[in-house]
Design a protein around this motif. Structure first.
Motif, PDB file in Angstrom:
ATOM      1  N   ARG A 125     -17.457   6.619  40.266  1.00  0.00           N
ATOM      2  CA  ARG A 125     -16.322   5.780  39.853  1.00  0.00           C
ATOM      3  C   ARG A 125     -15.367   5.550  41.014  1.00  0.00           C
ATOM      4  O   ARG A 125     -14.138   5.497  40.824  1.00  0.00           O
ATOM      5  N   SER A 126     -15.896   5.473  42.236  1.00  0.00           N
ATOM      6  CA  SER A 126     -15.004   5.266  43.378  1.00  0.00           C
ATOM      7  C   SER A 126     -14.457   3.839  43.369  1.00  0.00           C
ATOM      8  O   SER A 126     -15.014   2.946  42.717  1.00  0.00           O
ATOM      9  N   HIS A 156     -19.364  10.077  35.983  1.00  0.00           N
ATOM     10  CA  HIS A 156     -18.692  10.733  37.115  1.00  0.00           C
ATOM     11  C   HIS A 156     -18.918  12.226  37.005  1.00  0.00           C
ATOM     12  O   HIS A 156     -19.710  12.677  36.152  1.00  0.00           O
ATOM     13  N   SER A 157     -18.193  12.991  37.826  1.00  0.00           N
ATOM     14  CA  SER A 157     -18.497  14.428  37.888  1.00  0.00           C
ATOM     15  C   SER A 157     -18.121  15.171  36.603  1.00  0.00           C
ATOM     16  O   SER A 157     -18.582  16.283  36.389  1.00  0.00           O
ATOM     17  N   ALA A 187     -23.091   8.462  43.863  1.00  0.00           N
ATOM     18  CA  ALA A 187     -22.357   9.717  43.711  1.00  0.00           C
ATOM     19  C   ALA A 187     -22.177  10.437  45.040  1.00  0.00           C
ATOM     20  O   ALA A 187     -21.297  11.282  45.180  1.00  0.00           O
ATOM     21  N   GLY A 188     -23.021  10.128  46.015  1.00  0.00           N
ATOM     22  CA  GLY A 188     -22.951  10.845  47.288  1.00  0.00           C
ATOM     23  C   GLY A 188     -23.515  12.250  47.192  1.00  0.00           C
ATOM     24  O   GLY A 188     -23.115  13.136  47.937  1.00  0.00           O
ATOM     25  N   VAL A 193     -27.398   3.698  45.954  1.00  0.00           N
ATOM     26  CA  VAL A 193     -26.343   3.376  46.932  1.00  0.00           C
ATOM     27  C   VAL A 193     -26.173   4.519  47.940  1.00  0.00           C
ATOM     28  O   VAL A 193     -25.736   4.315  49.064  1.00  0.00           O
ATOM     29  N   VAL A 213     -26.004   7.349  50.676  1.00  0.00           N
ATOM     30  CA  VAL A 213     -26.459   7.563  52.054  1.00  0.00           C
ATOM     31  C   VAL A 213     -25.996   8.968  52.416  1.00  0.00           C
ATOM     32  O   VAL A 213     -24.802   9.193  52.629  1.00  0.00           O
ATOM     33  N   ASN A 214     -26.923   9.905  52.418  1.00  0.00           N
ATOM     34  CA  ASN A 214     -26.554  11.311  52.637  1.00  0.00           C
ATOM     35  C   ASN A 214     -27.380  11.882  53.779  1.00  0.00           C
ATOM     36  O   ASN A 214     -28.589  11.683  53.835  1.00  0.00           O
ATOM     37  N   THR A 259     -24.705  -4.518  52.069  1.00  0.00           N
ATOM     38  CA  THR A 259     -23.268  -4.306  52.279  1.00  0.00           C
ATOM     39  C   THR A 259     -22.845  -5.024  53.563  1.00  0.00           C
ATOM     40  O   THR A 259     -21.812  -5.710  53.610  1.00  0.00           O
TER      41      THR A 259
END
Ligand code: NDP
Length: 297
Positions: free
Chosen positions: A165-166, A192-193, A212-213, A232, A234-235, A274
């Protein structure tokens, strides 16, 4: 067969189409120009900015590069934004986030002229997006809308579940997908968390957007058969590679792919989109400011 949604290919098509719009602007004597402002010595931020500048150059957008010492007072950044706002030769302004702790990032977003806010994060632009009258759609969710379209996935009537939910991904994604407009009309759940029983929610998704990352947190058990999965994330995770790490998404690719109807890879899915949509917004901004009609893809 699961469709692999190729973000590099779709982004490349968009860049080609933008070239036509840039020619139209050139015929009208307009040179689209994006100012990138970096107030950080974080290598990742430096890389992002230099990639954005290279992208600009490739399609014929001029990139103005402004570097500010991360230890400088916040006012130096605010004054720079004021100067870029007042500069008629600059059409778009991007301040690379995160800024140092002593800088108020909300003030940065408020300070950028909404007409030059090609990230779409100024409160006025956020409000317009929510109201269904976007000036500049934020790049990542807009790119995802384009990816869905390229895969022939119309969100209308579908259940879309967004994990995250950023302000830069989850919330604007939800706002785009619920709009009563093309590329919208989905029924949207935002997780979300603090969401209870996340898997029960994600399994309902016809369209699942993972932002969520958290490396590979969405596995095949959390994916409905035939769903469209947009990763989405990117870790960086430690790996036995030359750099000592590798990039993975928020989705466990192999197990999710076995369930999904279509899926984006990492890298090569959302990331290139993006970047392409930033160019899109810069061209759009130039057209608006110069009052030149540009046909955008
Ligand atoms: P943020 O950290 O700002 O937000 C993460 C969101 O995920 C928060 O809402 C958080 O919940 C939620 N979340 C975290 N852990 C869990 C969990 N275990 N279960 C459910 N929800 C969880 O990240 P961003 O939105 O900025 O970015 C998300 C990812 O996307 C990152 O990997 C980032 O690198 C990547 N990214 C990729 C881009 C691209 O172009 N490919 C562009 C932008 C981002 P809560 O709000 O409760 O804390």
């Amino acid at each position: 067969m699961t469709e692999i949604i190729d973000g590099n290919a779709v982004a490349s098509e968009i860049r080609t189409e933008l070239t036509d719009a840039i020619e139209t602007l050139a015929d009208a004597g307009e040179q689209p120009t994006l100012a990138t402002v970096l107030m950080s010595d974080d290598p990742a931020s430096e890389t992002y900015v230099s990639m954005k500048q290279d992208d600009c150059e490739e399609v014929g957008i001029e990139a103005v590069d402004v570097d500010i010492d991360p230890d400088a007072p916040a006012e130096e950044l605010y004054d720079t934004i004021d100067e870029l706002n007042a500069d008629d030769g600059v059409n778009g302004i991007l301040v690379q986030m995160p800024v140092p702790d002593h800088v108020d990032d909300r003030e940065v977003l408020r300070r950028i002229d909404p007409e030059k806010d090609v990230d779409g994060f100024h409160p006025e632009n956020v409000g317009r997006l929510v109201a269904g009258n976007a000036r500049y759609k934020p790049c990542t969710p807009h790119g995802i809308q384009k990816l869905l379209d390229s895969a022939g996935v119309d969100p209308e009537g579908k259940d879309a579940v967004i994990v995250g939910r950023s302000d830069i991904v989850g919330k604007p994604m939800a706002n785009l997908l619920i709009q009563k407009a093309e590329g919208g009309n989905a029924t949207v759940t935002v997780c979300h968390s603090r969401t209870g029983d996340l898997a029960a929610k994600t399994r309902e998704a016809d369209i699942l957007v993972a932002a969520a990352g958290v490396p590979e947190m969405i596995d095949g058990d959390m994916v409905q058969e035939g769903a469209t999965v947009i990763d989405v994330g990117v870790n960086r995770v430690d790996a036995d590679t030359e750099k000592g790490y590798e990039l993975v998404g928020d989705v466990d690719y192999e197990s999710a792919k076995a369930q999904a109807g279509a899926i984006t890879p990492v890298p090569g899915g959302v990331g290139p989109m993006t970047r392409a949509m930033l160019l899109y917004n810069t061209v759009k901004a130039t057209g608006r400011q110069a009052d030149v009609d540009v046909t955008l893809p």
